[in-house]
Design an enzyme around this catalytic site. Structure first.
Site, PDB file in Angstrom:
ATOM      1  N   VAL A 122     -20.197  49.174  -1.274  1.00  0.00           N
ATOM      2  CA  VAL A 122     -20.422  50.071  -0.143  1.00  0.00           C
ATOM      3  C   VAL A 122     -19.405  49.752   0.941  1.00  0.00           C
ATOM      4  CG1 VAL A 122     -22.079  50.877   1.569  1.00  0.00           C
ATOM      5  CG2 VAL A 122     -22.880  50.128  -0.672  1.00  0.00           C
ATOM      6  N   SER A 123     -18.744  50.766   1.454  1.00  0.00           N
ATOM      7  CA  SER A 123     -17.783  50.607   2.543  1.00  0.00           C
ATOM      8  C   SER A 123     -16.759  49.528   2.178  1.00  0.00           C
ATOM      9  CB  SER A 123     -18.530  50.299   3.844  1.00  0.00           C
ATOM     10  OG  SER A 123     -17.652  50.396   4.929  1.00  0.00           O
TER      11      SER A 123
END
Ligand SMILES: [Cu+2]
Length: 487
Positions: free
Chosen positions: A96-97
């Site tokens: 994520v990210s």
């Protein structure tokens, strides 16, 4: 979830294991630099099948800060050690990210061990280009590691969407409504491969919904659907139309609207999100389309394309009433304004350089300083021949006017297109966040070309805080540190 500690090389690591269906391939969740285990809990709880393993990267949550800055390869090595420790061989990896960069490193280093690689809210080359510096800025704020309320507040910048404002938004009023994420993204394919550098945003491209080309959505006749629309593409625009249905907008950029409004089509520049209700009153086959759109004489023109096919069938649902409001109106037009700020977006097409107030982005420079607790008016001007989606982090704004024409805002937003040779007047309130964030054009090629600035919110509002300057320096060092420095 079982939370444990383990020593891996020089580093103590806090990790969590969630038991699941042991016949499934376990999932390794990499939050990267942005979040601790607790922030991912709601997501993990919602994923009910596979066993899940997750850990706090050094310096985050319960894992102590390392002696020297680290790079994705170092964290990928820690992940390998952790999987060895808990006896997991093959995994699917979700990044994520900034965790996406680590996930890619992990996949690269472990071609056999890593089965599937899933990247969410991430961008290629994130380490070289400060495309998502907000996460790093928040890393420079140690408070978020120890203060759960603060962690919850910034979670939206890591996960976006419904984490952002009112997490009970759907649960409370729309519990029974089927929810569908419609993530819009494109890929240019040349010689059988996805073009991933020097992308020409006007070249022909393949549009996808949730990574699929023209997927089929099956819905019941007249059944209310909650569509969570997001343009997660790097550079291109969507002018979205849902044939056979009207759209009622419940939230814009994750802000519940003060007045629900209906639309036949929605314009989504890169970064834009809308949560809408839709229903198809009659059975049949319909299209989700992006209509022809031009971002200006110096911009790009996109053709009309089908994005997905909607098949509506079954006995019709009874008509149900939809909410008229989801949250309070911000009413910033009534607030006292402490300061009017002017920003001018310009570009030099010949060299591919992009500017705000004549300057290109510099990660170690603070461009604007605002005072906590005040409301400001920003007049954002576009002197180019193409539209630029203005986007700001942390404090969302209310649009007052576009090209001098009063705008009837339905709530707050964080992304607004700046018209060609035009101007948007907006207001924002610096309510409760002290520290740096950024504003930028959300066309990533423009942002990478320099169309971004740093805003620091301080108590005095006069000069950048010492903490911000220290954080920017630390970030700069971390980004220039060679990978081998880790050991
Ligand atoms: Cu732009």
């Amino acid at each position: 979830m079982r939370i444990e500690q383990v020593q891996i090389g020089p580093q103590r690591i806090r990790y969590g294991v969630r038991a699941g269906d042991s016949s499934r391939v376990p999932l390794l969740v990499l939050n990267g630099l942005g979040a601790n285990i607790e922030l991912a809990r709601p997501f993990i709880d919602a994923l009910n099948a596979p066993p899940i393993i997750i850990f706090d990267v050094p310096g985050v949550g319960g894992s102590p800060t390392p002696r020297s800055p680290y790079r994705p390869a170092g964290i990928a090595r820690i992940a390998e050690g952790l999987l060895d420790h808990v006896g997991i061989s093959g995994v699917d990896v979700l990044g994520v990210s900034w965790g996406g960069a680590i996930a890619q490193q992990f996949a690269l280093r472990n071609p056999v061990r890593c089965r599937k690689l899933v990247l969410a809210a991430t961008s290629p080359g994130a380490l070289m280009v400060p495309g998502r510096p907000s996460v790093l800025f928040r890393m420079a704020t140690p408070r978020r590691y120890v203060d759960p309320a603060h962690a919850r507040r910034v979670a939206g910048h890591i996960y976006g969407g419904d984490f952002r404002r009112d997490r009970a938004l759907v649960a409370r009023t729309l519990r029974h409504v089927p929810e569908r994420v419609i993530a819009l993204k494109d890929a240019q394919i040349r010689a059988g491969a996805i073009v991933d550098r020097h992308i020409d945003s006007s070249a022909p491209t393949t549009r996808t919904v949730n990574g699929l080309v023209d997927p089929v959505l099956r819905v019941r006749t007249n059944q209310t659907q909650l569509l969570r629309l997001a343009n997660i593409s790097a550079d291109i625009w969507y002018r979205l139309r849902v044939d056979g249905a009207r759209l009622s907008v419940l939230a814009e950029d994750a802000n519940p609207v003060g007045r629900v409004w209906t639309a036949d089509e929605l314009l989504l520049p890169p970064g834009k999100r809308y949560d809408v209700l839709a229903r198809w009153p009659s059975a049949g086959t319909f299209s989700l389309r992006t209509l022809r759109f031009s971002s200006g004489p110096a911009g790009d023109t996109y053709p009309d394309r089908r994005l997905a096919t909607v098949r509506v069938a079954g006995a019709p649902f009874a008509e149900e009433s939809w909410p008229r409001a989801m949250g309070p109106m911000p009413h910033l037009q009534r607030k006292h304004v402490s300061r009017v700020r002017r920003l001018t977006f310009s570009e030099d097409a010949a060299t591919g350089r992009f500017f705000i107030n004549g300057r290109q982005f510099d990660a170690s420079r603070v461009d604007e300083v605002a005072q906590l607790g005040t409301t400001e008016e920003w007049i954002v001007r576009n002197v180019t021949g193409e539209e630029h989606p203005f986007h700001i982090h942390t404090n969302d704004f209310q649009v007052l006017s576009i090209n001098g024409k009063p705008y009837e805002a339905r709530g707050l937003q964080d992304t607004v297109p700046l018209p060609v040779h035009g101007e948007v007047r907006l207001r924002m309130r610096f309510a409760d966040f002290l520290g740096p964030s950024v504003y930028h054009c959300h066309i990533l090629a423009h942002e990478d070309g320099g169309m971004m600035g740093v805003l620091d919110v301080t108590r005095s509002g006069r000069r950048p805080s010492a903490r911000t300057l220290r954080g920017l320096r630390a970030m700069r060092m971390a980004m220039t540190m060679p990978a081998s420095h880790h050991h």
